[in-house]
Structures are given as structure tokens and as C-alpha cells.
Design an enzyme around this catalytic site. Structure first.
Site, PDB file in Angstrom:
ATOM      1  CG  HIS A 174      39.477  32.248  43.689  1.00 11.08           C
ATOM      2  ND1 HIS A 174      40.036  30.253  43.192  1.00 11.08           N
ATOM      3  CD2 HIS A 174      40.491  32.354  43.485  1.00 11.08           C
ATOM      4  CE1 HIS A 174      41.018  31.129  42.740  1.00 11.08           C
ATOM      5  NE2 HIS A 174      41.481  32.167  43.384  1.00 11.08           N
ATOM      6  CD  GLU A 277      39.110  33.012  40.428  1.00  9.72           C
ATOM      7  OE1 GLU A 277      38.958  34.229  41.457  1.00  9.72           O
ATOM      8  OE2 GLU A 277      40.105  32.736  39.916  1.00  9.72           O
TER       9      GLU A 277
HETATM   10  C1  BG6 Z   1      42.488  34.550  40.577  1.00  9.48           C
HETATM   11  C2  BG6 Z   1      43.938  35.455  40.525  1.00  9.48           C
HETATM   12  O1  BG6 Z   1      41.503  35.090  40.909  1.00  9.48           O
HETATM   13  O2  BG6 Z   1      43.591  33.788  42.220  1.00  9.48           O
HETATM   14  C3  BG6 Z   1      45.624  35.399  40.501  1.00  9.48           C
HETATM   15  O3  BG6 Z   1      43.342  36.646  39.335  1.00  9.48           O
HETATM   16  C4  BG6 Z   1      45.690  34.883  41.915  1.00  9.48           C
HETATM   17  O4  BG6 Z   1      46.025  36.260  39.593  1.00  9.48           O
HETATM   18  C5  BG6 Z   1      45.224  33.806  41.975  1.00  9.48           C
HETATM   19  O5  BG6 Z   1      46.753  33.725  41.457  1.00  9.48           O
HETATM   20  C6  BG6 Z   1      45.149  32.541  43.138  1.00  9.48           C
HETATM   21  O6  BG6 Z   1      45.440  33.124  44.314  1.00  9.48           O
HETATM   22  P1  BG6 Z   1      45.302  32.905  45.340  1.00  9.48           P
HETATM   23  O7  BG6 Z   1      46.082  33.994  46.328  1.00  9.48           O
HETATM   24  O8  BG6 Z   1      44.516  31.945  46.296  1.00  9.48           O
HETATM   25  O9  BG6 Z   1      46.923  32.179  45.232  1.00  9.48           O
END
Ligand code: BG6
Length: 305
Positions: A174, A277
Site C-alpha cells: 500500500h 498500490e
Molecule cells: C486503500 C483503500 O487501499 O486504503 C481505501 O482502497 C482505504 O478504501 C485506504 O480507505 C486507507 O486505508 P487505511 O485503513 O490505511 O486508512
């Protein structure tokens, strides 16, 4: 959990690597080589930042870390490269399981670290499963993460099915990329690719032209193994994202209102970051047979314009 003495023992005499506590129980490793600087957290085996520093490199970080990031044991840090594993997004049928899996909020064990003649530092982490993790994931599984920090950043996330039955997993690296102004960047490589638009209640759409960001974006591009390139016209650079064994690319920027509610993205942080990502999500889930290994790999490099 490894303490600082044990970590220093694993590290041996690599002079550019230091460990310290960022907050109570939250250990980070700072890495300095002749060609890059980086921060890596033991929690989540998470690269927190990476900046190439060799002559001629762009002076800006490549991997973005929020100025308002919180370093709390058991909470994902905003920025860097959180590892979403063994599921991406909400769990398929358990609403109370953690979003994006548990790997990003568990402390990994540093198995080895070495610096080679080419100025790279390579390290390997593994996740030791405890009862709490097994309550979320009962499959007999080994997961390792190998980071290579140098002029380029390479990440390999390996999942081994050590059990006697097949399982299915979703995952993503991510990655938060640093950009001068997200409104002025373009992402190439997804032209014509079909995606699930999470901002439009999961509507299925198809990308026309390059991706530009002018509002909240939360998309899972599917069936696409291709390289993506982030063109940053202000910082006059391109970030090349190449990947292996990944068919999904997730593009995310929460935009102002959601960013404000999140509380750890910083003032105007949403303009300075962009998540692209690499993973396998939704129908790109990986089916892993007994004895099989799946290696998700990414490589990031920067080209000056
Ligand atoms: C992304 C998702 O990968 O991560 C989103 O597609 C999400 O929907 C984002 O809001 C952030 O997630 P987190 O749990 O790290 O706040």
C-alpha cells in the site's frame, strides 16, 4: 519480540543501520547508505520512508511519510509501505476483522540484514504467528518480506502454504508516494484497464487515458500486470513502478474532507501523497495450493526529467 540488543546482534557491523524507539515499544531502523536514506519499522516490516541520495538523484523523498503520523503499537502508520495481508480492504465475511489484514500492525522478526558492495542494504523479515493472529487466519502459512534499499527500492512479499489444504488470499503493498502537488501528477499504465470504483459504490468502469486526481479517488484496477509511471511535472521526475505476480493496482487519495477526519494525514497532506498500490485484490485473489509459494514483488525507481 526482539529488543535493541538482539537487533544490533542481527545487524552486526553495518555502520549505517541504527535502531531506536520512536515511541513506547515502537522500534524503527534508520538506514543510511552512500546512495539512499530510509526508515523501516519493525511493526509491519513497514518501509516508512525512502529517499535516494546519490549524485544527480531528485532531492525529494520518493516514499511519503505523513508529518502527522502516529507511532502507536498495533495501529498502522500513515505513510510508507504498509503491507496489507492476508486480505486487502475489509475481510470478505468477518466485519470485525481488521481492515487490510493484520500483517501491517504486527511486529515482524528481523532475520538477517546485509550490505553488499553495490551499496545496497538487504534485509529479511518474517512474521511469527501467535494465537491472536491464528484466530484471524488458521492456515498453516509462512510469510516473509525482503527489502532491498539502494538506488532503487525492491520489496518481495513471499507467502508459503505449509499446510495440506489450499487457501485464497488477497494482498497489497500500500505504497504512499511523495508528490509535489497531487493535482499536477499523472499516472500512466492503466489506460483502458477496468476498475472497481469504491467512491461510486463499487461501480465497474474502464479507465480512459491516463489517471489524474482532482477529487477523492479509491479504485481497484483489475487484471493488469503492467508497469505504472507517476509523472510529476513540478518535481520534474517520473517514478517507475514495476511489479511481478500482481494483477491489481489500487489508486487512492482520500482528498480533503476524509483526510481531515483521519487525523494523521497532516494539513494538506492529501496534496503531497498518492497511493499506487500493487497487489491482488477482489477477483485477482491468489489461490495457493499446499506446498506452493507466491511472491509479490515491486520495484521503484526514479527518472529525472
Ligand atoms: C486503500 C483503500 O487501499 O486504503 C481505501 O482502497 C482505504 O478504501 C485506504 O480507505 C486507507 O486505508 P487505511 O485503513 O490505511 O486508512
Amino acid at each position: 519480540m526482539q529488543d535493541l540488543v538482539e537487533l544490533s546482534r542481527v545487524c552486526g557491523d553495518i555502520s549505517g543501520v541504527k535502531f531506536h524507539h520512536k515511541s513506547d515499544g515502537f522500534v524503527v531502523m534508520s538506514v543510511q547508505t552512500p546512495v539512499c536514506e530510509a526508515l523501516v519499522a519493525l511493526q509491519g516490516a513497514q518501509v516508512l520512508s525512502w529517499t535516494p541520495t546519490f549524485t544527480g538523484a531528485s532531492p525529494h523523498p520518493v516514499i511519503w511519510l505523513s508529518k502527522a503520523a502516529k507511532y502507536v503499537v498495533g495501529k498502522s502508520v500513515r505513510g510508507g509501505v504498509p503491507i496489507c495481508w492476508p486480505w486487502f480492504g475489509p475481510h470478505e465475511n468477518q466485519a470485525n476483522f481488521p481492515s487490510h489484514g493484520f500483517a501491517r500492525t504486527e511486529t515482524w522478526r528481523l532475520q538477517s540484514i546485509k550490505q553488499d558492495a553495490s551499496e545496497e542494504v538487504k534485509m529479511r523479515f518474517t512474521l511469527d504467528f501467535d494465537a491472536a493472529m491464528r484466530a484471524f487466519w488458521s492456515h498453516d502459512t509462512r510469510v516473509d518480506c525482503e527489502l532491498t534499499l539502494g538506488r532503487q527500492l525492491h520489496i518481495r512479499l513471499s507467502t508459503h502454504n505449509d499446510g495440506s489444504t489450499a487457501f485464497s488470499l488477497t494482498e497489497a503493498l500500500h505504497t504512499y508516494f511523495a508528490v509535489a502537488d497531487v493535482r499536477r501528477v499523472r499516472i500512466a499504465g492503466l489506460e483502458g484497464v477496468k476498475f472497481v470504483d469504491k467512491v461510486a459504490q463499487g461501480e465497474r468502469r474502464q479507465q480512459v487515458g491516463v489517471v489524474s486526481i482532482a477529487q477523492e479517488v479509491d479504485r481497484v484496477y483489475l487484471h493488469s500486470p503492467s508497469e505504472c509511471v507517476i509523472h510529476d511535472e513540478i518535481w520534474r521526475r517520473r517514478i517507475h513502478i514495476s511489479k511481478q505476480n500482481s494483477l491489481s493496482t489500487i489508486v487512492w487519495n482520500p482528498w480533503q474532507e476524509k483526510a481531515h477526519k483521519m487525523g494523521d494525514l497532516g494539513e494538506d497532506g492529501y496534496l503531497q501523497m498518492l497511493c499506487v498500490e500493487s497487489g491482488n485484490a477482489l477477483e485477482n485473489a491468489i489461490e495457493l495450493a499446499p506446498g506452493a509459494v507466491h511472491d509479490l514483488q515491486v520495484n521503484y525507481r526514479v527518472e529525472n526529467l
